[in-house]
Design a protein around this motif. Structure first.
Motif, PDB file in Angstrom:
ATOM      1  N   TYR A  94       8.508  -9.222 -44.956  1.00  0.00           N
ATOM      2  CA  TYR A  94       7.670  -8.700 -46.047  1.00  0.00           C
ATOM      3  C   TYR A  94       8.565  -8.437 -47.239  1.00  0.00           C
ATOM      4  O   TYR A  94       9.631  -7.849 -47.111  1.00  0.00           O
ATOM      5  CB  TYR A  94       6.950  -7.417 -45.622  1.00  0.00           C
ATOM      6  CG  TYR A  94       6.002  -6.893 -46.669  1.00  0.00           C
ATOM      7  CD1 TYR A  94       6.294  -5.734 -47.382  1.00  0.00           C
ATOM      8  CD2 TYR A  94       4.830  -7.569 -46.972  1.00  0.00           C
ATOM      9  CE1 TYR A  94       5.433  -5.268 -48.365  1.00  0.00           C
ATOM     10  CE2 TYR A  94       3.972  -7.116 -47.948  1.00  0.00           C
ATOM     11  CZ  TYR A  94       4.276  -5.959 -48.643  1.00  0.00           C
ATOM     12  OH  TYR A  94       3.428  -5.504 -49.604  1.00  0.00           O
ATOM     13  N   SER A  95       8.108  -8.816 -48.404  1.00  0.00           N
ATOM     14  CA  SER A  95       8.959  -8.745 -49.594  1.00  0.00           C
ATOM     15  C   SER A  95       9.036  -7.361 -50.203  1.00  0.00           C
ATOM     16  O   SER A  95       9.992  -7.036 -50.887  1.00  0.00           O
ATOM     17  CB  SER A  95       8.466  -9.736 -50.645  1.00  0.00           C
ATOM     18  OG  SER A  95       7.115  -9.486 -50.953  1.00  0.00           O
ATOM     19  N   GLY A  96       8.055  -6.505 -49.930  1.00  0.00           N
ATOM     20  CA  GLY A  96       8.046  -5.179 -50.523  1.00  0.00           C
ATOM     21  C   GLY A  96       8.475  -4.118 -49.525  1.00  0.00           C
ATOM     22  O   GLY A  96       9.313  -4.352 -48.660  1.00  0.00           O
ATOM     23  N   SER A  97       7.919  -2.930 -49.664  1.00  0.00           N
ATOM     24  CA  SER A  97       8.214  -1.828 -48.752  1.00  0.00           C
ATOM     25  C   SER A  97       7.091  -1.707 -47.737  1.00  0.00           C
ATOM     26  O   SER A  97       6.007  -1.234 -48.073  1.00  0.00           O
ATOM     27  CB  SER A  97       8.356  -0.517 -49.533  1.00  0.00           C
ATOM     28  OG  SER A  97       9.469  -0.565 -50.383  1.00  0.00           O
ATOM     29  N   PRO A  98       7.339  -2.105 -46.515  1.00  0.00           N
ATOM     30  CA  PRO A  98       6.254  -2.123 -45.534  1.00  0.00           C
ATOM     31  C   PRO A  98       6.065  -0.788 -44.831  1.00  0.00           C
ATOM     32  O   PRO A  98       6.952   0.073 -44.819  1.00  0.00           O
ATOM     33  CB  PRO A  98       6.730  -3.176 -44.532  1.00  0.00           C
ATOM     34  CG  PRO A  98       8.218  -2.984 -44.527  1.00  0.00           C
ATOM     35  CD  PRO A  98       8.589  -2.629 -45.958  1.00  0.00           C
ATOM     36  N   GLU A  99       4.908  -0.640 -44.251  1.00  0.00           N
ATOM     37  CA  GLU A  99       4.665   0.439 -43.297  1.00  0.00           C
ATOM     38  C   GLU A  99       4.501  -0.228 -41.933  1.00  0.00           C
ATOM     39  O   GLU A  99       3.736  -1.183 -41.794  1.00  0.00           O
ATOM     40  CB  GLU A  99       3.402   1.204 -43.667  1.00  0.00           C
ATOM     41  CG  GLU A  99       3.515   1.952 -45.000  1.00  0.00           C
ATOM     42  CD  GLU A  99       2.250   2.710 -45.317  1.00  0.00           C
ATOM     43  OE1 GLU A  99       1.760   2.613 -46.459  1.00  0.00           O
ATOM     44  OE2 GLU A  99       1.727   3.405 -44.421  1.00  0.00           O
ATOM     45  N   LEU A 100       5.240   0.281 -40.955  1.00  0.00           N
ATOM     46  CA  LEU A 100       5.237  -0.332 -39.634  1.00  0.00           C
ATOM     47  C   LEU A 100       4.626   0.601 -38.599  1.00  0.00           C
ATOM     48  O   LEU A 100       4.794   1.826 -38.674  1.00  0.00           O
ATOM     49  CB  LEU A 100       6.667  -0.667 -39.192  1.00  0.00           C
ATOM     50  CG  LEU A 100       7.308  -1.985 -39.646  1.00  0.00           C
ATOM     51  CD1 LEU A 100       6.568  -3.177 -39.035  1.00  0.00           C
ATOM     52  CD2 LEU A 100       7.364  -2.098 -41.147  1.00  0.00           C
ATOM     53  N   PHE A 101       3.945  -0.006 -37.633  1.00  0.00           N
ATOM     54  CA  PHE A 101       3.249   0.761 -36.599  1.00  0.00           C
ATOM     55  C   PHE A 101       3.419   0.068 -35.240  1.00  0.00           C
ATOM     56  O   PHE A 101       3.659  -1.132 -35.170  1.00  0.00           O
ATOM     57  CB  PHE A 101       1.753   0.849 -36.896  1.00  0.00           C
ATOM     58  CG  PHE A 101       1.448   1.186 -38.324  1.00  0.00           C
ATOM     59  CD1 PHE A 101       1.196   0.176 -39.257  1.00  0.00           C
ATOM     60  CD2 PHE A 101       1.439   2.497 -38.750  1.00  0.00           C
ATOM     61  CE1 PHE A 101       0.947   0.476 -40.577  1.00  0.00           C
ATOM     62  CE2 PHE A 101       1.183   2.803 -40.082  1.00  0.00           C
ATOM     63  CZ  PHE A 101       0.930   1.793 -40.985  1.00  0.00           C
ATOM     64  N   TRP A 102       3.240   0.862 -34.199  1.00  0.00           N
ATOM     65  CA  TRP A 102       3.088   0.326 -32.860  1.00  0.00           C
ATOM     66  C   TRP A 102       1.724   0.746 -32.330  1.00  0.00           C
ATOM     67  O   TRP A 102       1.378   1.923 -32.360  1.00  0.00           O
ATOM     68  CB  TRP A 102       4.186   0.841 -31.931  1.00  0.00           C
ATOM     69  CG  TRP A 102       5.468   0.083 -32.061  1.00  0.00           C
ATOM     70  CD1 TRP A 102       6.555   0.426 -32.795  1.00  0.00           C
ATOM     71  CD2 TRP A 102       5.787  -1.170 -31.441  1.00  0.00           C
ATOM     72  NE1 TRP A 102       7.540  -0.524 -32.675  1.00  0.00           N
ATOM     73  CE2 TRP A 102       7.090  -1.518 -31.846  1.00  0.00           C
ATOM     74  CE3 TRP A 102       5.111  -2.023 -30.572  1.00  0.00           C
ATOM     75  CZ2 TRP A 102       7.728  -2.677 -31.416  1.00  0.00           C
ATOM     76  CZ3 TRP A 102       5.737  -3.171 -30.150  1.00  0.00           C
ATOM     77  CH2 TRP A 102       7.035  -3.499 -30.570  1.00  0.00           C
TER      78      TRP A 102
END
Lengths: 108, 115
Positions: free
Chosen positions: A27-35
């Motif tokens: 992802y080129s920007g600032s991602p939010e990641l989850f499980w």
């Protein structure tokens, strides 16, 4: 474009052994990641998100922007951890992109 | 609380037939999502609603798929005509507020088999 890669379809460990489920993202920007997790015969549900930096059911995940990874870890696997685990990403909007999932099997 | 309700749970149809799936989100949830999950894959978003407005339907195959959420509550996803490749699990999810989009609550899904 946003992309999530989970390289392992199946991970089998013994009870009490450490667990690490791998997740890499693009992802080129600032991602939010989850499980997200899906136990047998249950619904898909949120396990944890990187922004909260909390431990849920003994699981933790750290966002490593340099390696573009968000691996899920637990020091001692329990039988009840057996489930399907999905890593997911959003770029700040409402669209979640899921990986293909890793089936965790904890053996006695 | 019942959570997100979906109906039917299973559906088997022949190709070229129509099929419809119904979803009732958690009460008070403004945002509703429809996902398709193919075997061995993660869920893929088909359409997202904010109240009754479809705000993201870029992944919906509009030649055969349609969806509606008339009163901003429950929603219907339709396929007409169905093709063999449409066999999948169709998931509905809802979330309480646009700001917290990651808190998506999923339904049990409808497993569609097209023969």
């Amino acid at each position: 474009a946003q992309r999530v890669t989970q390289p392992e379809k199946l991970l089998s460990v013994f009870k009490g052994a450490p667990v690490e489920l791998k997740c890499n993202y693009s992802y080129s920007g600032s991602p939010e990641l989850f499980w997200y997790v899906q136990y047998s015969r249950q619904r898909l549900q949120l396990l944890l998100r990187h922004i909260s930096r909390e431990s849920i059911k003994g699981f933790t995940a750290d966002l490593n922007k340099g390696e573009t990874s968000f691996h899920l870890k637990k020091p001692f696997a329990q039988e009840e951890d057996s489930a399907m685990y999905y890593c997911a990403l959003t770029g700040g909007g409402n669209k979640l992109t899921f990986g293909t999932g890793t089936q965790l099997k904890v053996e006695l | 609380e019942a959570g997100v309700v979906q109906s039917p749970r299973y559906k088997i149809i022949e190709k070229k037939q129509p099929v419809a799936f119904w979803c009732n989100p958690i009460s008070g949830h403004n945002t509703l999502y429809w996902y398709r999950q193919n075997l061995g894959q993660g869920p893929e978003l088909l359409i997202r609603y904010e109240n009754e407005e479809a705000v993201d339907d870029s992944q919906l195959p509009k030649d055969r798929f349609s969806a509606e959420r008339l009163k901003g509550v429950d929603s219907t996803l339709k396929i007409q005509p169905a093709e063999l490749g449409d066999s999948a699990v169709y998931l509905c999810a809802s979330s309480p507020h646009r700001q917290f989009s990651y808190e998506q609550y999923f339904g049990p899904g409808t497993r569609l088999t097209v023969t």
